[in-house]
Scaffold this motif. Structure first.
Motif, PDB file in Angstrom:
ATOM      1  N   MET A   1       0.694  -1.160  -0.135  1.00 18.82           N
ATOM      2  CA  MET A   1      -0.094  -0.041  -0.025  1.00 18.82           C
ATOM      3  C   MET A   1       0.814   1.341   0.070  1.00 18.82           C
ATOM      4  SD  MET A   1      -3.031   1.133   0.173  1.00 18.82           S
ATOM      5  CE  MET A   1      -3.973   2.312   0.509  1.00 18.82           C
ATOM      6  N   SER A   2       1.868   1.434   0.667  1.00 18.17           N
ATOM      7  CA  SER A   2       2.703   2.564   0.938  1.00 18.17           C
ATOM      8  C   SER A   2       3.581   2.609  -0.384  1.00 18.17           C
ATOM      9  CB  SER A   2       3.718   2.282   2.024  1.00 18.17           C
ATOM     10  OG  SER A   2       4.586   1.389   1.932  1.00 18.17           O
ATOM     11  N   THR A   3       3.903   1.736  -1.065  1.00 25.90           N
ATOM     12  CA  THR A   3       4.413   1.742  -2.437  1.00 25.90           C
ATOM     13  C   THR A   3       3.696   2.325  -3.299  1.00 25.90           C
ATOM     14  OG1 THR A   3       3.922  -0.626  -3.131  1.00 25.90           O
ATOM     15  CG2 THR A   3       6.118  -0.125  -2.156  1.00 25.90           C
ATOM     16  N   LEU A   4       2.174   2.022  -3.170  1.00 22.36           N
ATOM     17  CA  LEU A   4       1.576   2.860  -4.359  1.00 22.36           C
ATOM     18  C   LEU A   4       1.239   4.254  -4.215  1.00 22.36           C
ATOM     19  CD1 LEU A   4      -0.719   2.094  -6.424  1.00 22.36           C
ATOM     20  CD2 LEU A   4      -2.400   1.780  -4.621  1.00 22.36           C
ATOM     21  N   ILE A   5       1.354   4.509  -2.832  1.00 23.40           N
ATOM     22  CA  ILE A   5       1.277   5.856  -2.552  1.00 23.40           C
ATOM     23  C   ILE A   5       2.469   6.554  -2.760  1.00 23.40           C
ATOM     24  CG2 ILE A   5       1.263   7.602  -0.493  1.00 23.40           C
ATOM     25  CD1 ILE A   5      -0.640   5.826   0.908  1.00 23.40           C
ATOM     26  N   ASN A   6       3.664   6.063  -2.664  1.00 22.47           N
ATOM     27  CA  ASN A   6       4.840   6.520  -3.024  1.00 22.47           C
ATOM     28  C   ASN A   6       5.048   6.833  -4.672  1.00 22.47           C
ATOM     29  OD1 ASN A   6       6.010   6.663  -0.500  1.00 22.47           O
ATOM     30  ND2 ASN A   6       7.029   4.763  -0.538  1.00 22.47           N
ATOM     31  N   VAL A   7       4.231   6.098  -5.447  1.00 21.30           N
ATOM     32  CA  VAL A   7       4.286   6.272  -6.737  1.00 21.30           C
ATOM     33  C   VAL A   7       3.361   7.344  -7.166  1.00 21.30           C
ATOM     34  CG1 VAL A   7       3.692   5.019  -9.085  1.00 21.30           C
ATOM     35  CG2 VAL A   7       5.174   3.806  -7.110  1.00 21.30           C
ATOM     36  N   ILE A   8       2.089   7.160  -6.465  1.00 17.47           N
ATOM     37  CA  ILE A   8       0.943   7.959  -7.040  1.00 17.47           C
ATOM     38  C   ILE A   8       1.132   9.534  -6.460  1.00 17.47           C
ATOM     39  CG2 ILE A   8      -1.506   8.596  -6.806  1.00 17.47           C
ATOM     40  CD1 ILE A   8      -1.837   5.778  -6.770  1.00 17.47           C
ATOM     41  N   ALA A   9       1.690   9.746  -5.303  1.00 14.81           N
ATOM     42  CA  ALA A   9       2.007  11.025  -4.885  1.00 14.81           C
ATOM     43  C   ALA A   9       2.874  11.827  -5.948  1.00 14.81           C
ATOM     44  CB  ALA A   9       2.422  10.834  -3.555  1.00 14.81           C
ATOM     45  N   PRO A  10       3.978  11.499  -6.067  1.00 15.65           N
ATOM     46  CA  PRO A  10       4.862  12.329  -7.254  1.00 15.65           C
ATOM     47  C   PRO A  10       4.191  12.657  -8.529  1.00 15.65           C
ATOM     48  CG  PRO A  10       6.205  10.465  -6.255  1.00 15.65           C
ATOM     49  CD  PRO A  10       4.887  10.221  -5.897  1.00 15.65           C
ATOM     50  N   LEU A  11       3.383  11.414  -9.044  1.00 17.53           N
ATOM     51  CA  LEU A  11       2.848  11.556 -10.280  1.00 17.53           C
ATOM     52  C   LEU A  11       1.650  12.890 -10.094  1.00 17.53           C
ATOM     53  CD1 LEU A  11       2.270   8.080 -11.551  1.00 17.53           C
ATOM     54  CD2 LEU A  11       4.018   9.864 -12.663  1.00 17.53           C
ATOM     55  N   LEU A  12       0.932  12.594  -9.131  1.00 15.18           N
ATOM     56  CA  LEU A  12       0.032  13.699  -8.790  1.00 15.18           C
ATOM     57  C   LEU A  12       0.631  15.291  -8.757  1.00 15.18           C
ATOM     58  CD1 LEU A  12      -2.950  14.124  -8.176  1.00 15.18           C
ATOM     59  CD2 LEU A  12      -2.680  13.723  -5.876  1.00 15.18           C
ATOM     60  N   TYR A  13       1.919  15.022  -7.972  1.00 13.51           N
ATOM     61  CA  TYR A  13       2.532  16.472  -7.551  1.00 13.51           C
ATOM     62  C   TYR A  13       2.807  16.940  -9.150  1.00 13.51           C
ATOM     63  CZ  TYR A  13       5.790  19.792  -6.370  1.00 13.51           C
ATOM     64  OH  TYR A  13       6.634  20.866  -6.293  1.00 13.51           O
ATOM     65  N   MET A  14       3.326  16.018 -10.173  1.00 14.15           N
ATOM     66  CA  MET A  14       3.910  16.846 -11.185  1.00 14.15           C
ATOM     67  C   MET A  14       2.842  17.130 -12.107  1.00 14.15           C
ATOM     68  SD  MET A  14       6.850  16.846 -11.289  1.00 14.15           S
ATOM     69  CE  MET A  14       8.737  16.122 -11.481  1.00 14.15           C
ATOM     70  N   VAL A  15       1.466  16.396 -12.103  1.00 14.28           N
ATOM     71  CA  VAL A  15       0.430  16.956 -12.868  1.00 14.28           C
ATOM     72  C   VAL A  15      -0.013  18.085 -12.263  1.00 14.28           C
ATOM     73  CG1 VAL A  15      -1.943  16.140 -13.344  1.00 14.28           C
ATOM     74  CG2 VAL A  15      -0.305  14.526 -13.309  1.00 14.28           C
ATOM     75  N   CYS A  16      -0.140  18.547 -11.088  1.00 20.32           N
ATOM     76  CA  CYS A  16      -0.558  19.567 -10.431  1.00 20.32           C
ATOM     77  C   CYS A  16       0.570  20.867 -10.978  1.00 20.32           C
ATOM     78  CB  CYS A  16      -0.791  19.333  -9.083  1.00 20.32           C
ATOM     79  SG  CYS A  16      -2.455  18.449  -8.387  1.00 20.32           S
ATOM     80  N   PHE A  17       1.702  20.676 -10.775  1.00 18.69           N
ATOM     81  CA  PHE A  17       2.747  21.568 -11.275  1.00 18.69           C
ATOM     82  C   PHE A  17       2.581  21.851 -12.449  1.00 18.69           C
ATOM     83  CE2 PHE A  17       6.935  22.562 -12.688  1.00 18.69           C
ATOM     84  CZ  PHE A  17       7.281  23.715 -11.852  1.00 18.69           C
ATOM     85  N   ALA A  18       2.522  20.778 -13.460  1.00 16.85           N
ATOM     86  CA  ALA A  18       2.190  21.210 -14.931  1.00 16.85           C
ATOM     87  C   ALA A  18       0.902  22.000 -15.180  1.00 16.85           C
ATOM     88  CB  ALA A  18       2.122  19.798 -15.753  1.00 16.85           C
ATOM     89  N   VAL A  19      -0.235  21.539 -14.614  1.00 20.53           N
ATOM     90  CA  VAL A  19      -1.540  22.328 -14.830  1.00 20.53           C
ATOM     91  C   VAL A  19      -1.057  23.912 -14.167  1.00 20.53           C
ATOM     92  CG1 VAL A  19      -3.744  22.688 -13.812  1.00 20.53           C
ATOM     93  CG2 VAL A  19      -2.925  20.572 -14.462  1.00 20.53           C
ATOM     94  N   ILE A  20      -0.466  24.211 -13.178  1.00 23.61           N
ATOM     95  CA  ILE A  20      -0.124  25.378 -12.741  1.00 23.61           C
ATOM     96  C   ILE A  20       0.716  26.370 -13.675  1.00 23.61           C
ATOM     97  CG2 ILE A  20       0.717  26.740 -10.660  1.00 23.61           C
ATOM     98  CD1 ILE A  20      -0.609  24.741  -9.039  1.00 23.61           C
ATOM     99  N   LEU A  21       1.714  25.510 -14.033  1.00 16.35           N
ATOM    100  CA  LEU A  21       2.533  26.069 -14.995  1.00 16.35           C
ATOM    101  C   LEU A  21       2.005  26.580 -16.271  1.00 16.35           C
ATOM    102  CD1 LEU A  21       5.743  26.771 -15.276  1.00 16.35           C
ATOM    103  CD2 LEU A  21       6.131  24.424 -16.327  1.00 16.35           C
ATOM    104  N   GLY A  22       1.152  25.568 -16.944  1.00 17.11           N
ATOM    105  CA  GLY A  22       0.438  25.944 -17.870  1.00 17.11           C
ATOM    106  C   GLY A  22      -0.517  27.224 -17.798  1.00 17.11           C
ATOM    107  N   GLY A  23      -1.191  27.259 -16.930  1.00 18.84           N
ATOM    108  CA  GLY A  23      -2.137  28.329 -16.402  1.00 18.84           C
ATOM    109  C   GLY A  23      -1.141  29.917 -16.577  1.00 18.84           C
ATOM    110  N   ALA A  24      -0.290  29.727 -15.794  1.00 18.81           N
ATOM    111  CA  ALA A  24       0.790  30.687 -15.626  1.00 18.81           C
ATOM    112  C   ALA A  24       1.222  31.257 -17.025  1.00 18.81           C
ATOM    113  CB  ALA A  24       1.790  30.426 -14.381  1.00 18.81           C
ATOM    114  N   PHE A  25       1.837  30.406 -17.734  1.00 24.48           N
ATOM    115  CA  PHE A  25       2.305  30.622 -18.945  1.00 24.48           C
ATOM    116  C   PHE A  25       0.899  31.166 -19.927  1.00 24.48           C
ATOM    117  CE2 PHE A  25       3.503  29.718 -23.409  1.00 24.48           C
ATOM    118  CZ  PHE A  25       4.560  30.242 -23.602  1.00 24.48           C
TER     119      PHE A  25
END
Length: 79
Positions: A1-25
């Protein structure tokens, strides 16, 4: 279970970061584009006075109203 969170959390962070970066651009590009456009001239109100015309003004300041009240009361006493 913890490995699933360790994989999903960085991906979710990167997706949110990309959305914010795209909006700012997108916001930055729209701001730069709007600075190059010439704004359309504002339409005059149909009842606005033409340049050089006199305009009637009503003075409703406290001093003026008191003066008018005193004039009316003194005119009423003299009759």
């Amino acid at each position: 279970m913890s490995t699933l969170i360790n994989v999903i959390a960085p991906l979710l962070y990167m997706v949110c970061f990309a959305v914010i970066l795209g909006g700012a651009f997108a916001l930055m590009t729209q701001t730069l584009r709007s600075g190059q456009q010439v704004p359309a001239p504002r339409r005059r109100h149909p009842e606005a006075p033409n340049p050089g015309e006199e305009v009637m003004v009503i003075d409703l300041s406290r001093e003026r109203l008191e003066q008018l009240y005193q004039q009316a009361s003194s005119a009423g006493q003299g009759a």
